[in-house]
Design a protein around this motif. Sequence first.
Motif, PDB file in Angstrom:
ATOM      1  N   UNK A 140      72.494 -36.329 134.430  1.00 30.84           N
ATOM      2  CA  UNK A 140      72.651 -35.145 134.181  1.00 30.84           C
ATOM      3  C   UNK A 140      73.780 -34.605 134.571  1.00 30.84           C
ATOM      4  N   UNK A 141      74.369 -33.583 133.968  1.00 32.36           N
ATOM      5  CA  UNK A 141      75.849 -33.214 134.225  1.00 32.36           C
ATOM      6  C   UNK A 141      75.911 -32.341 135.576  1.00 32.36           C
ATOM      7  N   UNK A 142      76.907 -33.070 136.402  1.00 39.14           N
ATOM      8  CA  UNK A 142      77.387 -32.557 137.903  1.00 39.14           C
ATOM      9  C   UNK A 142      78.541 -31.620 137.664  1.00 39.14           C
ATOM     10  N   UNK A 143      78.689 -30.830 138.498  1.00 44.11           N
ATOM     11  CA  UNK A 143      80.023 -29.710 138.370  1.00 44.11           C
ATOM     12  C   UNK A 143      81.120 -30.535 138.164  1.00 44.11           C
ATOM     13  N   UNK A 144      81.491 -31.662 138.775  1.00 43.90           N
ATOM     14  CA  UNK A 144      82.551 -32.474 138.887  1.00 43.90           C
ATOM     15  C   UNK A 144      82.582 -33.470 137.593  1.00 43.90           C
ATOM     16  N   UNK A 175      74.109 -36.869 138.352  1.00 45.26           N
ATOM     17  CA  UNK A 175      75.482 -36.332 138.189  1.00 45.26           C
ATOM     18  C   UNK A 175      76.483 -36.544 139.259  1.00 45.26           C
ATOM     19  N   UNK A 176      77.713 -35.771 138.881  1.00 43.71           N
ATOM     20  CA  UNK A 176      78.996 -36.229 139.608  1.00 43.71           C
ATOM     21  C   UNK A 176      79.347 -37.746 139.478  1.00 43.71           C
ATOM     22  N   UNK A 177      79.391 -37.813 138.330  1.00 45.54           N
ATOM     23  CA  UNK A 177      79.542 -39.339 137.893  1.00 45.54           C
ATOM     24  C   UNK A 177      80.835 -39.759 137.596  1.00 45.54           C
ATOM     25  N   UNK A 227      71.219 -31.557 130.117  1.00 44.92           N
ATOM     26  CA  UNK A 227      71.581 -30.332 130.689  1.00 44.92           C
ATOM     27  C   UNK A 227      70.890 -29.169 130.018  1.00 44.92           C
ATOM     28  N   UNK A 228      69.539 -28.726 130.105  1.00 44.13           N
ATOM     29  CA  UNK A 228      68.851 -28.091 129.369  1.00 44.13           C
ATOM     30  C   UNK A 228      69.157 -26.357 129.522  1.00 44.13           C
ATOM     31  N   UNK A 229      69.914 -25.932 130.624  1.00 43.67           N
ATOM     32  CA  UNK A 229      70.175 -24.677 130.902  1.00 43.67           C
ATOM     33  C   UNK A 229      71.817 -24.523 130.610  1.00 43.67           C
ATOM     34  N   UNK A 230      72.331 -25.186 129.801  1.00 40.24           N
ATOM     35  CA  UNK A 230      73.580 -25.071 129.307  1.00 40.24           C
ATOM     36  C   UNK A 230      73.735 -24.430 127.908  1.00 40.24           C
ATOM     37  N   UNK A 257      62.019 -36.525 130.518  1.00 36.84           N
ATOM     38  CA  UNK A 257      62.923 -36.342 131.414  1.00 36.84           C
ATOM     39  C   UNK A 257      63.950 -35.241 130.820  1.00 36.84           C
ATOM     40  N   UNK A 258      63.905 -34.199 131.790  1.00 35.20           N
ATOM     41  CA  UNK A 258      65.036 -33.093 131.360  1.00 35.20           C
ATOM     42  C   UNK A 258      66.078 -32.949 132.243  1.00 35.20           C
ATOM     43  N   UNK A 259      67.270 -32.245 131.725  1.00 35.46           N
ATOM     44  CA  UNK A 259      68.224 -31.900 132.920  1.00 35.46           C
ATOM     45  C   UNK A 259      68.474 -30.545 133.055  1.00 35.46           C
ATOM     46  N   UNK A 260      68.991 -30.359 134.425  1.00 37.45           N
ATOM     47  CA  UNK A 260      69.511 -29.252 134.834  1.00 37.45           C
ATOM     48  C   UNK A 260      70.693 -29.114 135.636  1.00 37.45           C
ATOM     49  N   UNK A 261      71.673 -28.401 135.304  1.00 38.01           N
ATOM     50  CA  UNK A 261      73.096 -28.235 135.972  1.00 38.01           C
ATOM     51  C   UNK A 261      73.201 -27.082 136.787  1.00 38.01           C
ATOM     52  N   UNK A 262      73.765 -27.332 137.751  1.00 39.34           N
ATOM     53  CA  UNK A 262      74.112 -26.182 138.748  1.00 39.34           C
ATOM     54  C   UNK A 262      74.832 -24.927 138.194  1.00 39.34           C
ATOM     55  N   UNK A 263      74.316 -23.792 138.521  1.00 36.76           N
ATOM     56  CA  UNK A 263      75.118 -22.599 137.807  1.00 36.76           C
ATOM     57  C   UNK A 263      76.301 -22.553 138.731  1.00 36.76           C
ATOM     58  N   UNK A 264      76.500 -23.018 139.902  1.00 39.78           N
ATOM     59  CA  UNK A 264      77.618 -23.202 140.726  1.00 39.78           C
ATOM     60  C   UNK A 264      78.737 -23.912 140.010  1.00 39.78           C
TER      61      UNK A 264
END
Length: 504
Positions: free
Chosen positions: A106-110, A76-78, A132-135, A161-168
Amino acid sequence: MKFKKLSITLLTLILVMTLSFTILAEEVNLRIYHVNDVHSRVEEDDYAGSMGYAKMAALIKEARREKENVMFLDAGDTFHGQTIANINEGESISHILDLMKLDAVSLGNHDFNYGQDRLIELDEMSRFPFLAANLSREDGEEISYTKDYIIKEYDGVKVGVFGLATPETSYKTHPKNVEGLVFENPITTAEEVVNELEDQVDVVVALTHLGISKGSEYTSIKLAEEVSGIDLIIDGHSHNVLEEGMMVNDTMIAMAGEYSKYLGYVDLTVENGEVEAINANLIPREETAEVEKDYVISLVVDRVNKANEVITSQVVGRTAVELNGARGNVRTGETNLGNLITDAMKAKFGADAAITNGGGIRASIDQGEITQGEVITVLPFGNTAMLMELSGADLKAALEHGVSEYPAAEGLFPQVSGIKFNFNGDAEPGNRVQEVWVGGEKLDPNKMYTAATNDFMKAGGDGYSMFADAPIVSEAGGLEEVLMEYIEANTPVAPEVEGRIIAD
């Protein structure tokens, strides 16, 4: 004769079982290459220490020739960060990573910086999935541009392979970019996904943008401590260099620094559906001096740069000194580039003060000519400058919030103009700021001040909630345009560190 037939049958059965056992017992080796927080630094760069995608592509391509099982993941942040990406809103990055045969990101915040509509377009043009499984969405509608996980098979070994994005992300991109989205608890989400995957795969990989920063509520360390069944976490967000990875319980955590300075790889040995060995390594840029760049990736980068050059090569002024925008500096203390940017904001509005988040400053500038491209690289987010009115109490609360994570290098750390303050970094957060001066006079908590900021912070970004309700007095277009205008009017610039922020 019956005994003979029975013996032959028995021998045949034993032989088949032996062969089957041999096949099941055969080791399968898998190499997973990984990057994180590249922030579109796609070119080899001595100043930034970047390896660049062309050399990464060459290394991965060579491994694919020599090894049967190779995967490539991005944590992420790509898609955002440098001119080569920002001018075409990530399309060039998508094209390059397609050519490099990326398996997933995985999707980063940026990665949300261009907004959700652009993410939909980037997903449609990319041959690799966004994880981003938690989105989820507040309205319950399905999100079209993400998947929870993928499953790939290598010599009979299935890898999930599963993804998680920061809640931040909810406050580490502009809030308008994530309107209607919910970033679920990554720990509980991971438990659910691992339970779903465990009967389907032999290896479970979490591709996360959580990081290991002490200032974060949810980290990959916490994930490894609280969720069993994850063999490997490929992580990003905190930009850490984990040279040999980090074992937490039975989970390996791998992270490859930032800005394509490293290419990470993890070697796994799988036997009878179990991971028997796992080793993490990094290839630093210094070890790639003799690596010949991939021709196709280099060609694509050159073509994109030539198309952008008409815009980015224009000179806006000069600097008599190096302008310090290094990540670790702008997020922990005053820098001359932070002073220059906030001085430009303050001057634009004739404000009492100006404040911007250190995390919004993404690069340094060498002494000499300053081009539009360099300014865009420093301020890549397309934020606008705003003037607001707020009380001295709220202004002090903002400074308290800005130093609340110190000494952690967090993006909320403030760079200021028209303000001088000192703080005790060892005191409890919320009680760190000791004295504040505005315009050379002691801060009056009851007085109303005009303060310039960026629209990201004004909307509550980086947790500056005290700005959200402050009335807007004026707006002035793009922050990068404000800075270019100031440089042009005051060239050559030579900002200094003046003691605006003092850590006691």
